[in-house]
Design a protein around this motif. Structure first.
Motif, PDB file in Angstrom:
ATOM      1  N   ALA A 176       0.828  -1.207   0.000  1.00  0.00           N
ATOM      2  CA  ALA A 176       0.000   0.000   0.000  1.00  0.00           C
ATOM      3  C   ALA A 176       0.867   1.263   0.000  1.00  0.00           C
ATOM      4  O   ALA A 176       0.626   2.202  -0.760  1.00  0.00           O
ATOM      5  N   VAL A 177       1.901   1.277   0.854  1.00  0.00           N
ATOM      6  CA  VAL A 177       2.782   2.443   0.963  1.00  0.00           C
ATOM      7  C   VAL A 177       3.522   2.693  -0.346  1.00  0.00           C
ATOM      8  O   VAL A 177       3.791   3.844  -0.709  1.00  0.00           O
ATOM      9  N   ALA A 178       3.839   1.625  -1.067  1.00  0.00           N
ATOM     10  CA  ALA A 178       4.568   1.768  -2.328  1.00  0.00           C
ATOM     11  C   ALA A 178       3.817   2.636  -3.337  1.00  0.00           C
ATOM     12  O   ALA A 178       4.430   3.240  -4.224  1.00  0.00           O
ATOM     13  N   GLU A 179       2.506   2.724  -3.195  1.00  0.00           N
ATOM     14  CA  GLU A 179       1.690   3.477  -4.144  1.00  0.00           C
ATOM     15  C   GLU A 179       1.336   4.873  -3.635  1.00  0.00           C
ATOM     16  O   GLU A 179       0.635   5.616  -4.313  1.00  0.00           O
ATOM     17  N   LEU A 180       1.801   5.230  -2.440  1.00  0.00           N
ATOM     18  CA  LEU A 180       1.414   6.503  -1.832  1.00  0.00           C
ATOM     19  C   LEU A 180       2.544   7.521  -1.902  1.00  0.00           C
ATOM     20  O   LEU A 180       3.697   7.202  -1.595  1.00  0.00           O
ATOM     21  N   GLU A 181       2.210   8.733  -2.281  1.00  0.00           N
ATOM     22  CA  GLU A 181       3.167   9.836  -2.280  1.00  0.00           C
ATOM     23  C   GLU A 181       2.892  10.824  -1.156  1.00  0.00           C
ATOM     24  O   GLU A 181       3.719  11.673  -0.863  1.00  0.00           O
ATOM     25  N   ASP A 182       1.734  10.720  -0.541  1.00  0.00           N
ATOM     26  CA  ASP A 182       1.342  11.656   0.512  1.00  0.00           C
ATOM     27  C   ASP A 182       1.891  11.199   1.858  1.00  0.00           C
ATOM     28  O   ASP A 182       1.584  10.096   2.326  1.00  0.00           O
ATOM     29  N   ALA A 183       2.721  12.044   2.470  1.00  0.00           N
ATOM     30  CA  ALA A 183       3.356  11.683   3.739  1.00  0.00           C
ATOM     31  C   ALA A 183       2.326  11.444   4.837  1.00  0.00           C
ATOM     32  O   ALA A 183       2.479  10.538   5.657  1.00  0.00           O
ATOM     33  N   GLY A 184       1.266  12.262   4.860  1.00  0.00           N
ATOM     34  CA  GLY A 184       0.241  12.097   5.888  1.00  0.00           C
ATOM     35  C   GLY A 184      -0.466  10.765   5.777  1.00  0.00           C
ATOM     36  O   GLY A 184      -0.746  10.116   6.792  1.00  0.00           O
ATOM     37  N   ALA A 185      -0.753  10.333   4.557  1.00  0.00           N
ATOM     38  CA  ALA A 185      -1.434   9.053   4.360  1.00  0.00           C
ATOM     39  C   ALA A 185      -0.547   7.897   4.805  1.00  0.00           C
ATOM     40  O   ALA A 185      -1.017   6.937   5.430  1.00  0.00           O
ATOM     41  N   VAL A 186       0.748   7.989   4.494  1.00  0.00           N
ATOM     42  CA  VAL A 186       1.682   6.935   4.917  1.00  0.00           C
ATOM     43  C   VAL A 186       1.751   6.878   6.435  1.00  0.00           C
ATOM     44  O   VAL A 186       1.694   5.806   7.051  1.00  0.00           O
ATOM     45  N   ARG A 187       1.852   8.041   7.070  1.00  0.00           N
ATOM     46  CA  ARG A 187       1.949   8.089   8.526  1.00  0.00           C
ATOM     47  C   ARG A 187       0.684   7.521   9.177  1.00  0.00           C
ATOM     48  O   ARG A 187       0.766   6.799  10.166  1.00  0.00           O
ATOM     49  N   ARG A 188      -0.479   7.843   8.603  1.00  0.00           N
ATOM     50  CA  ARG A 188      -1.725   7.328   9.178  1.00  0.00           C
ATOM     51  C   ARG A 188      -1.777   5.797   9.117  1.00  0.00           C
ATOM     52  O   ARG A 188      -2.204   5.140  10.067  1.00  0.00           O
ATOM     53  N   LEU A 189      -1.352   5.239   7.995  1.00  0.00           N
ATOM     54  CA  LEU A 189      -1.361   3.786   7.864  1.00  0.00           C
ATOM     55  C   LEU A 189      -0.424   3.129   8.868  1.00  0.00           C
ATOM     56  O   LEU A 189      -0.790   2.160   9.547  1.00  0.00           O
ATOM     57  N   LEU A 190       0.809   3.638   8.954  1.00  0.00           N
ATOM     58  CA  LEU A 190       1.791   3.029   9.850  1.00  0.00           C
ATOM     59  C   LEU A 190       1.379   3.192  11.315  1.00  0.00           C
ATOM     60  O   LEU A 190       1.546   2.276  12.126  1.00  0.00           O
ATOM     61  N   THR A 191       0.827   4.361  11.638  1.00  0.00           N
ATOM     62  CA  THR A 191       0.386   4.588  13.014  1.00  0.00           C
ATOM     63  C   THR A 191      -0.751   3.640  13.393  1.00  0.00           C
ATOM     64  O   THR A 191      -0.743   3.050  14.485  1.00  0.00           O
ATOM     65  N   GLU A 192      -1.716   3.483  12.493  1.00  0.00           N
ATOM     66  CA  GLU A 192      -2.817   2.570  12.806  1.00  0.00           C
ATOM     67  C   GLU A 192      -2.341   1.127  12.919  1.00  0.00           C
ATOM     68  O   GLU A 192      -2.862   0.350  13.728  1.00  0.00           O
ATOM     69  N   ALA A 193      -1.348   0.761  12.109  1.00  0.00           N
ATOM     70  CA  ALA A 193      -0.825  -0.605  12.182  1.00  0.00           C
ATOM     71  C   ALA A 193      -0.328  -0.924  13.582  1.00  0.00           C
ATOM     72  O   ALA A 193      -0.536  -2.034  14.090  1.00  0.00           O
ATOM     73  N   VAL A 194       0.316   0.064  14.234  1.00  0.00           N
ATOM     74  CA  VAL A 194       0.875  -0.154  15.573  1.00  0.00           C
ATOM     75  C   VAL A 194      -0.190   0.048  16.646  1.00  0.00           C
ATOM     76  O   VAL A 194      -0.390  -0.808  17.513  1.00  0.00           O
ATOM     77  N   ARG A 195      -0.896   1.172  16.596  1.00  0.00           N
ATOM     78  CA  ARG A 195      -1.895   1.450  17.635  1.00  0.00           C
ATOM     79  C   ARG A 195      -3.024   0.435  17.621  1.00  0.00           C
ATOM     80  O   ARG A 195      -3.598   0.119  18.670  1.00  0.00           O
TER      81      ARG A 195
END
Length: 350
Positions: A176-195
């Motif tokens: 999913a991250v490989a297709e994203l250029e938006d830093a906020g979207a990447v951060r939201r995904l990674l944060t939710e993965a952990v939280r």
């Protein structure tokens, strides 16, 4: 079942019904429907439609989310998806159990997989224009329509969500991250993965590293936030472990030094009377992992030569079982009575 009869959609959990509504050319042939007959049914205004090459939807309306998922898997698979109970390719119309674990050569990955895993920051399946499907590199297969082919050297072991073979969260996250250029979207995904307890930070970073995504600045920034988030969660679990399982209170987050001597290293928890230390192993699998592990090992050897027992605990172990890790620490504390006294060290706040 009459092949001319449109079939009404059912909820995602009823995948056995999806297998009646989405069929391949080979499956239709097994029921006596020729390729010409299938094409005739797909004529304009006809009762069927071809949703992907070689994959037919046996009703005229728009496909449901589960129909699209199943169609993509049928398109990408070498053969019909196996019966979950027997491992034998499923026959049209056959009932399927709800918790299958057959082998497969295609997995849903990327955003669609994360949505199936329960992420709230990913779009619903109905709004995804494409569905990523993971296959091995040797497959001669191209993306088509809603099916976007993602390749890998070796398929990971699948997870099954409502019967759908899905890539594990760390791999789906990387795709999913490989297709994203938006830093906020990447951060939201990674944060939710952990939280959301979907995966450990180290597992996510390992997949991002293997996908060569850490050369992208916006991914690196998100990973730094991810690791910080993961450490905070791990520290909170460590505090809970001490409190809930009745361990004596340690001193938290300290540095040790020899009197008038060098710095020995930082520790997350230390019991001075028993000379027992706990350190959270939150190393991320980056390129400098070997050097970092050597530093961990040198510190541990030095402390243990001074008579200090060091217990390393990973965030994954804390997540999997606080009681078990509390037992490990309690055993180390009790064993201190049978050891020679440790060298005197200076304990300083970190």
């Amino acid at each position: 079942m009459n092949h001319n009869t449109p079939l009404s959609p059912r909820p995602l959990r009823r995948l056995s019904d999806v297998r009646r509504r989405v069929l391949t050319t080979a499956q239709l042939r097994a029921h006596g429907v020729t390729a010409a007959g299938a094409n005739e049914q797909c004529r304009p205004g006809g009762p069927w439609q071809q949703i992907l090459p070689g994959v037919f939807l046996l009703h005229p309306g728009p496909p449901t989310s589960e129909e699209r998922l199943h169609a993509v898997l049928l398109f990408a698979a070498r053969s019909p998806l196996p019966d979950p109970a027997t491992g034998i390719p499923a026959q049209p119309g056959a009932e399927q159990p709800h918790a299958p674990q057959p082998s497969t050569d295609a997995l849903i990955t990327g955003m669609a997989a994360l949505t199936l895993h329960g992420f709230s920051s990913t779009p619903p399946l109905t709004s995804l224009d494409r569905i990523d499907v993971l296959v091995t590199r040797l497959r001669r297969l191209r993306s088509h329509g809603c099916a976007h082919i993602v390749r890998t050297a070796v398929l990971p072991a699948p997870c099954y969500v409502t019967g759908v073979p899905v890539a594990p969260v760390p791999r789906a996250l990387a795709d999913a991250v490989a297709e994203l250029e938006d830093a906020g979207a990447v951060r939201r995904l990674l944060t939710e993965a952990v939280r959301g307890n979907h995966c450990e930070p180290a597992a996510a970073v390992r997949e991002l590293t293997e996908a060569k995504l850490l050369s992208r600045p916006h991914v690196v920034d998100a990973v730094d936030s991810l690791l910080a988030e993961g450490r905070v969660i791990a520290e909170d679990r460590l505090y809970r472990m001490v409190r809930e399982y009745g361990l004596p209170d340690p001193v938290w987050n300290v540095d040790l030094r020899l009197p008038g001597g060098p710095h020995l290293g930082g520790l997350d928890a230390y019991w001075p009377e028993q000379a027992v230390a706990v350190e959270l192993d939150t190393r991320a699998p980056r390129q400098d992992e070997d050097a970092l592990w050597s530093e961990y090992a040198r510190k541990r050897e030095h402390l243990e030569r001074l008579g200090i027992t060091v217990v390393y605990i990973t965030p994954r172990k804390l997540r999997a079982g606080l009681e078990q890790q509390a037992t490990v620490v309690r055993t180390a504390l009790m064993a201190s009575n049978d050891r020679d006294p440790a060298a005197y060290v200076v304990v300083l706040p970190r």
